[in-house]
Design a protein around this motif. Structure first.
Motif, PDB file in Angstrom:
ATOM      1  N   ASP A   1       0.817  -1.678  -0.160  1.00 28.54           N
ATOM      2  CA  ASP A   1       0.259   0.036  -0.073  1.00 28.54           C
ATOM      3  C   ASP A   1       0.903   1.425  -0.432  1.00 28.54           C
ATOM      4  O   ASP A   1       0.076   2.603   0.422  1.00 28.54           O
ATOM      5  N   GLU A   2       1.938   1.224  -0.092  1.00 27.09           N
ATOM      6  CA  GLU A   2       2.612   2.274  -0.393  1.00 27.09           C
ATOM      7  C   GLU A   2       2.854   2.900  -1.572  1.00 27.09           C
ATOM      8  O   GLU A   2       2.832   2.494  -2.516  1.00 27.09           O
ATOM      9  N   LYS A   3       2.457   4.546  -1.584  1.00 22.96           N
ATOM     10  CA  LYS A   3       2.487   5.278  -3.243  1.00 22.96           C
ATOM     11  C   LYS A   3       3.710   5.662  -3.603  1.00 22.96           C
ATOM     12  O   LYS A   3       4.310   5.993  -2.998  1.00 22.96           O
ATOM     13  N   VAL A   4       3.555   5.509  -4.814  1.00 21.00           N
ATOM     14  CA  VAL A   4       5.125   6.530  -6.018  1.00 21.00           C
ATOM     15  C   VAL A   4       4.331   6.932  -6.755  1.00 21.00           C
ATOM     16  O   VAL A   4       3.010   6.198  -7.233  1.00 21.00           O
ATOM     17  N   SER A   5       4.880   8.165  -6.328  1.00 20.30           N
ATOM     18  CA  SER A   5       4.547   9.680  -7.999  1.00 20.30           C
ATOM     19  C   SER A   5       4.965  10.093  -9.083  1.00 20.30           C
ATOM     20  O   SER A   5       6.463   9.779  -7.840  1.00 20.30           O
ATOM     21  N   VAL A   6       4.571  10.715  -9.753  1.00 17.21           N
ATOM     22  CA  VAL A   6       5.930  11.537 -10.169  1.00 17.21           C
ATOM     23  C   VAL A   6       5.219  13.253 -10.309  1.00 17.21           C
ATOM     24  O   VAL A   6       4.193  13.362 -11.040  1.00 17.21           O
ATOM     25  N   GLU A   7       6.095  13.929  -9.357  1.00 18.76           N
ATOM     26  CA  GLU A   7       5.748  15.534  -9.014  1.00 18.76           C
ATOM     27  C   GLU A   7       6.301  16.722 -10.526  1.00 18.76           C
ATOM     28  O   GLU A   7       7.513  15.676 -10.480  1.00 18.76           O
ATOM     29  N   LEU A   8       5.429  17.451 -11.209  1.00 18.46           N
ATOM     30  CA  LEU A   8       6.395  18.450 -11.498  1.00 18.46           C
ATOM     31  C   LEU A   8       7.196  19.296 -10.386  1.00 18.46           C
ATOM     32  O   LEU A   8       7.568  19.177  -9.774  1.00 18.46           O
ATOM     33  N   TRP A   9       8.846  19.787 -11.002  1.00 14.42           N
ATOM     34  CA  TRP A   9       8.951  20.567 -10.040  1.00 14.42           C
ATOM     35  C   TRP A   9       8.750  21.931 -10.180  1.00 14.42           C
ATOM     36  O   TRP A   9       8.125  22.018 -10.992  1.00 14.42           O
ATOM     37  N   GLN A  10       8.462  22.466  -9.164  1.00 13.34           N
ATOM     38  CA  GLN A  10       8.692  24.257  -9.107  1.00 13.34           C
ATOM     39  C   GLN A  10       8.624  24.862 -10.319  1.00 13.34           C
ATOM     40  O   GLN A  10       9.652  24.949 -10.614  1.00 13.34           O
ATOM     41  N   ASN A  11       8.101  25.625 -11.444  1.00 13.54           N
ATOM     42  CA  ASN A  11       7.938  26.582 -12.159  1.00 13.54           C
ATOM     43  C   ASN A  11       7.936  25.818 -13.564  1.00 13.54           C
ATOM     44  O   ASN A  11       8.548  26.325 -14.531  1.00 13.54           O
ATOM     45  N   ALA A  12       7.635  23.907 -13.685  1.00 18.56           N
ATOM     46  CA  ALA A  12       8.252  23.941 -14.581  1.00 18.56           C
ATOM     47  C   ALA A  12       7.047  23.052 -15.483  1.00 18.56           C
ATOM     48  O   ALA A  12       6.497  23.605 -15.357  1.00 18.56           O
ATOM     49  N   ARG A  13       7.508  22.697 -16.781  1.00 17.89           N
ATOM     50  CA  ARG A  13       6.039  22.251 -18.076  1.00 17.89           C
ATOM     51  C   ARG A  13       6.619  21.093 -17.875  1.00 17.89           C
ATOM     52  O   ARG A  13       8.101  20.660 -18.958  1.00 17.89           O
TER      53      ARG A  13
END
Length: 235
Positions: free
Chosen positions: A200-212
């Motif tokens: 049940d541990e979670k993994v995701s991908v997040e943007l850097w701040q101000n990134a596109r």
């Protein structure tokens, strides 16, 4: 008397002719000296330009050498990661559930994500999702079982913004891609990691701040992972 006058006139004419010829000679020499000075100055200017070009070439060579070294280091890291994964696959003798997924950001058309406050990337075009560990509505992968997992992701974007993202495990940043705004028309990156996850541990991908990042049907920005082997019955 007349003879003397004739002699004097003759001498006067010779002197006048000599003076004129001397003046013309001086003029010719002066002109040649000016031409020589102009040519010397031209050679000095050419030498200065050549020196400047040589310095620029040295700078470009240093940059190429640095990029080659960075490429060698990246290749070494990738090879080491692949070797590690292969060893883990070969050493895994335990039977367990099959878990694997792969998805890209855009399921149709073109999509630009970021800059934004909700930085979690939701990969909506699912290629595979064996074991149903990945949620295409939230962008999170939740481990069905405790085990050792392999994850990889890629990002792509254009030079108007910072391009990059971070793989996050339980709210903690693990590995990332990053490419600052530059003169390149586009930038891309990828990274990979092997993680031990509890059920049940979670993994995701997040943007850097101000990134596109950008994606379309060609699948430039992706997220994938699979279970190497379970660890639940360890003593």
């Amino acid at each position: 008397m007349v003879g003397s006058i004739v002699v004097l006139l003759a001498l006067s004419g010779c002197l006048s002719l000599g003076t004129v010829q001397g003046q013309r000679g001086d003029l010719d020499i002066g002109t040649e000296l000016d031409d020589i000075r102009a040519k010397l100055q031209g050679l000095k200017d050419l030498e200065a330009r050549l020196n400047h070009t040589e310095k620029e070439l040295e700078g470009q060579k240093a940059k190429v050498d640095r990029l080659e070294k960075e490429n060698e280091e990246i290749t070494h890291r990738l090879n080491a990661t692949e070797d590690e994964v292969e060893k883990l696959r070969n050493s895994g003798t335990k039977k367990g559930p099959q878990v694997a997924f792969s998805a890209s950001l855009s399921n149709f058309g073109e999509i630009y994500k970021g800059p934004c406050s909700d930085t979690t990337l939701i990969f909506k075009r699912v290629f595979s999702n064996i074991g149903n560990g990945y949620d295409q509505h939230t962008g999170f992968f939740k481990a069905p079982v405790e085990g050792l997992y392999y994850f990889t992701f890629s990002t792509f974007g254009y030079n108007t913004h910072l391009v990059g993202a971070v793989l996050v495990k339980g709210g903690v940043r693990v590995v990332s891609t990053y490419d600052h705004v530059s003169s390149d028309s586009s930038d891309g990156g990828s990274n990979a990691v092997v993680l031990e996850l509890k059920a049940d541990e979670k993994v995701s991908v997040e943007l850097w701040q101000n990134a596109r990042v950008f994606d379309n049907i060609n699948g430039h920005t992706t997220f994938s992972g699979f279970l190497l082997y379970p660890l639940g019955d360890r003593k």
